[in-house]
Design a protein around this motif. Structure first.
Motif, mmCIF file in Angstrom:
data_model
loop_
_atom_site.group_PDB
_atom_site.id
_atom_site.type_symbol
_atom_site.label_atom_id
_atom_site.label_comp_id
_atom_site.label_asym_id
_atom_site.label_seq_id
_atom_site.Cartn_x
_atom_site.Cartn_y
_atom_site.Cartn_z
ATOM 1 N N GLU A 49 7.433 21.646 7.811
ATOM 2 C CA GLU A 49 7.354 20.244 7.403
ATOM 3 C C GLU A 49 6.787 20.128 5.995
ATOM 4 O O GLU A 49 5.813 20.797 5.648
ATOM 5 N N THR A 50 7.387 19.285 5.202
ATOM 6 C CA THR A 50 6.848 19.004 3.874
ATOM 7 C C THR A 50 7.290 17.610 3.458
ATOM 8 O O THR A 50 8.303 17.095 3.942
ATOM 9 N N GLY A 51 6.525 16.993 2.587
ATOM 10 C CA GLY A 51 6.867 15.643 2.167
ATOM 11 C C GLY A 51 6.082 15.235 0.941
ATOM 12 O O GLY A 51 5.158 15.929 0.495
ATOM 13 N N ARG A 52 6.456 14.102 0.400
ATOM 14 C CA ARG A 52 5.744 13.572 -0.763
ATOM 15 C C ARG A 52 5.678 12.061 -0.600
ATOM 16 O O ARG A 52 6.638 11.430 -0.125
ATOM 17 N N GLY A 53 4.567 11.483 -0.997
ATOM 18 C CA GLY A 53 4.332 10.064 -0.790
ATOM 19 C C GLY A 53 5.040 9.182 -1.795
ATOM 20 O O GLY A 53 5.733 9.640 -2.703
ATOM 21 N N THR A 54 4.827 7.874 -1.634
ATOM 22 C CA THR A 54 5.563 6.887 -2.425
ATOM 23 C C THR A 54 5.096 6.769 -3.864
ATOM 24 O O THR A 54 5.716 6.052 -4.651
ATOM 25 N N GLU A 55 4.055 7.492 -4.231
ATOM 26 C CA GLU A 55 3.604 7.424 -5.613
ATOM 27 C C GLU A 55 4.482 8.267 -6.537
ATOM 28 O O GLU A 55 4.399 8.155 -7.754
ATOM 29 N N PRO A 100 0.828 -1.208 0.000
ATOM 30 C CA PRO A 100 0.000 0.000 0.000
ATOM 31 C C PRO A 100 0.864 1.260 0.000
ATOM 32 O O PRO A 100 1.917 1.299 0.645
ATOM 33 N N PRO A 101 0.435 2.275 -0.719
ATOM 34 C CA PRO A 101 1.227 3.512 -0.769
ATOM 35 C C PRO A 101 1.321 4.165 0.603
ATOM 36 O O PRO A 101 0.459 3.994 1.469
ATOM 37 N N VAL A 102 2.398 4.931 0.773
ATOM 38 C CA VAL A 102 2.627 5.682 2.004
ATOM 39 C C VAL A 102 2.576 7.161 1.647
ATOM 40 O O VAL A 102 3.243 7.604 0.713
ATOM 41 N N SER A 103 1.787 7.935 2.377
ATOM 42 C CA SER A 103 1.616 9.347 2.051
ATOM 43 C C SER A 103 2.796 10.169 2.551
ATOM 44 O O SER A 103 3.575 9.739 3.414
ATOM 45 N N GLY A 104 2.901 11.379 2.019
ATOM 46 C CA GLY A 104 3.938 12.285 2.477
ATOM 47 C C GLY A 104 3.791 12.627 3.944
ATOM 48 O O GLY A 104 4.783 12.730 4.675
ATOM 49 N N GLN A 105 2.565 12.789 4.402
ATOM 50 C CA GLN A 105 2.347 13.100 5.806
ATOM 51 C C GLN A 105 2.769 11.938 6.696
ATOM 52 O O GLN A 105 3.321 12.144 7.789
ATOM 53 N N GLU A 106 2.544 10.722 6.245
ATOM 54 C CA GLU A 106 2.981 9.562 7.026
ATOM 55 C C GLU A 106 4.504 9.519 7.120
ATOM 56 O O GLU A 106 5.059 9.168 8.168
ATOM 57 N N ILE A 165 6.486 12.128 7.028
ATOM 58 C CA ILE A 165 6.862 13.196 7.962
ATOM 59 C C ILE A 165 6.674 12.718 9.403
ATOM 60 O O ILE A 165 7.530 12.930 10.265
ATOM 61 N N SER A 166 5.543 12.063 9.656
ATOM 62 C CA SER A 166 5.273 11.554 11.013
ATOM 63 C C SER A 166 6.323 10.528 11.428
ATOM 64 O O SER A 166 6.774 10.515 12.585
ATOM 65 N N THR A 167 6.715 9.662 10.493
ATOM 66 C CA THR A 167 7.748 8.675 10.797
ATOM 67 C C THR A 167 9.071 9.349 11.134
ATOM 68 O O THR A 167 9.761 8.953 12.086
ATOM 69 N N LEU A 168 9.432 10.377 10.363
ATOM 70 C CA LEU A 168 10.674 11.091 10.634
ATOM 71 C C LEU A 168 10.640 11.732 12.018
ATOM 72 O O LEU A 168 11.611 11.645 12.785
ATOM 73 N N LYS A 169 9.530 12.340 12.375
ATOM 74 C CA LYS A 169 9.405 12.967 13.693
ATOM 75 C C LYS A 169 9.480 11.921 14.809
ATOM 76 O O LYS A 169 10.101 12.135 15.853
ATOM 77 N N GLU A 170 8.850 10.771 14.584
ATOM 78 C CA GLU A 170 8.904 9.700 15.576
ATOM 79 C C GLU A 170 10.338 9.193 15.762
ATOM 80 O O GLU A 170 10.763 8.897 16.882
ATOM 81 N N GLN A 171 11.074 9.083 14.662
ATOM 82 C CA GLN A 171 12.450 8.598 14.748
ATOM 83 C C GLN A 171 13.344 9.601 15.472
ATOM 84 O O GLN A 171 14.225 9.210 16.243
ATOM 85 N N TYR A 175 9.769 11.620 -0.084
ATOM 86 C CA TYR A 175 10.721 12.224 0.837
ATOM 87 C C TYR A 175 9.949 12.863 1.983
ATOM 88 O O TYR A 175 8.741 13.126 1.900
ATOM 89 N N ALA A 176 10.670 13.134 3.066
ATOM 90 C CA ALA A 176 10.154 13.914 4.190
ATOM 91 C C ALA A 176 11.222 14.941 4.553
ATOM 92 O O ALA A 176 12.415 14.619 4.602
ATOM 93 N N TRP A 177 10.794 16.169 4.825
ATOM 94 C CA TRP A 177 11.732 17.288 5.045
ATOM 95 C C TRP A 177 11.156 18.173 6.145
ATOM 96 O O TRP A 177 9.968 18.485 6.147
#
Length: 423
Positions: A115-121, A92-98, A100-106, A125-127
């Motif tokens: 915060e900005t990001g783009r999904g796997t489609e 399943p695709p992963v969104s840019g917001q997801e 970003i959330s993963t980066l913050k959790e890490q 990236y997450a920035w």
């Protein structure tokens, strides 16, 4: 980056790389001569270009050596830079917001902004800007899928040549699962004209999953005051972040590409070792090589020292460049010998460092083989001059450029063709 702009860092990074790597794109003799030499360093530029998100690459192409984005044009539209998928991913695709959330959790703590990001489609990236209490810093993660064992993959896992990319530390290691990890601690500007540090971690798994983490000691990648001495994550923390399993899951969600549509013809060029060896063999007596290097594109260099200071000598050997003879770069060229056209240039080098002198000889033979050689009065393009003039004279550079060791002359080519026809 000011908070009110909220521009896409992917686009900003491409624009910055174009500006930094190309300098200027006016079709004048200086730019074209520089492009002829820089064309041979395109692998190094592609390595730097990978910083924007992994899927983008820069290539020096065309007569003028202008930097173009894949797909044509110069507008850094992410949709044109990213490779288009041809099949649906099974994960399943992963969104840019997801992401970003993963980066913050890490990262785990501190204040986050911009915060900005783009999904796997589409080139995920997450920035964001992260303030861990010691100053805000840009931290980003990008993901893509690569072909293991290729030259492009090696670019992400080998340490760059310090002659052209100064850095403080670079280490490559193989993990227990077979993945290759490179930790690089360098600078946003190789000439260190600003104190912005740029540290990266690149992970490539045996399956071709590529995860890249980038961090700076400022709240923008370029043009922003540094907020701290070093980026927030040290080498061990970079390793922990880049190896987080969540990123590999995201890579698996990227739609697989049609490899046939990505294939591109490779240029024919002399092996790197031959380029370097030939250049050293042709050096005048009294010059001691202190370092050398090159890549598979037909570009090589040697740093020489005659006891009066170091001098960088670069050469680029390019086939099928006969079209250049109709361009402005060869206006007023001198015809030498068997129809070879030759021009000379004198300038201050790629980086225009104060006091730098570069002498260049640019030749195109009747069979289209282009040989460009230059000598600098410094040991590297970012170094201060170590001597008043380059170690080689213009006449010595001409002799090297016109040597038959780079390829057959017109008469030799015709003789070889005739023997082949008779055979």
């Amino acid at each position: 980056m000011p908070a009110q702009q909220q521009s896409d860092p992917f686009e900003d990074r491409v624009v910055a790389e174009l500006r930094d790597a190309g300098g200027q794109f006016d079709a004048d003799a200086y730019a074209l001569t520089t492009a002829g030499l820089a064309r041979g360093r395109r692998l190094r530029l592609r390595r730097r270009a990978a910083v924007v998100g992994g899927a983008a690459s820069l290539a020096l192409v065309g007569v003028g050596g202008a930097l173009l984005l894949p797909g044509g044009g110069s507008d850094p539209d992410p949709s044109s830079v990213a490779s288009k998928p041809s099949a649906t991913a099974t994960v399943p695709p992963v969104s840019g917001q997801e992401l970003i959330s993963t980066l913050k959790e890490q990262l785990g703590y501190g204040k986050f902004s911009q915060e900005t990001g783009r999904g796997t489609e589409d080139a995920p990236y997450a920035w964001l800007v992260w303030d861990d209490g010691d100053g805000g810093s840009v931290v980003s993660v990008s993901m893509d899928r690569v072909e293991p064992g290729t030259e492009q993959t090696r670019q992400w896992t080998e340490c760059p040549d310090k002659t052209f990319t100064p850095y403080d530390s670079c280490r490559t290691s193989r993990l227990d699962n077979g993945s290759v990890l490179r930790i690089f601690q360098g600078y946003e500007y190789p000439d260190k004209r600003e104190p912005t540090k740029h540290w990266t971690a690149d992970l490539i798994t045996p399956k071709g999953q590529h995860v890249a983490v980038y961090e700076w000691n400022a709240e923008a990648e370029k043009g922003s005051p540094v907020t701290r001495e070093n980026p927030p994550l040290d080498a061990a923390e970079l390793k922990k972040l880049v190896t987080a399993p969540a990123w590999l899951t995201a890579v698996d969600a990227i739609p697989k590409e049609d490899k046939s549509s990505l294939a591109s013809p490779e240029e024919t060029a002399a092996p790197t070792s031959d380029i370097r060896k030939t250049l050293v063999d042709l050096l005048p007596d009294g010059l001691t090589p202190v370092s050398r290097g090159g890549d598979e594109s037909g570009w090589g260099y040697v740093v020489v020292d005659d006891g009066k200071g170091k001098s960088l000598v670069e050469i680029n050997v390019q086939p099928n460049m006969g079209d250049l003879l109709g361009e402005s770069i060869f206006q007023g060229a001198e015809e030498v010998g068997d129809g070879t056209m030759l021009v000379t240039r004198e300038d201050a080098g790629d980086k225009d460092v104060s006091g730098t002198v570069r002498w260049t000889v640019d030749t195109v033979r009747i069979n289209g083989l282009r040989v460009v050689i230059s000598a600098l009065n410094a040991g590297g393009p970012h170094d201060a001059p170590s001597r008043d003039k380059p170690a080689l004279t213009m006449e010595q550079l001409k002799k090297i450029a016109l040597s038959s060791k780079w390829g057959p002359s017109r008469e030799e080519s015709q003789t070889g063709q005739k023997n082949s026809d008779q055979g």
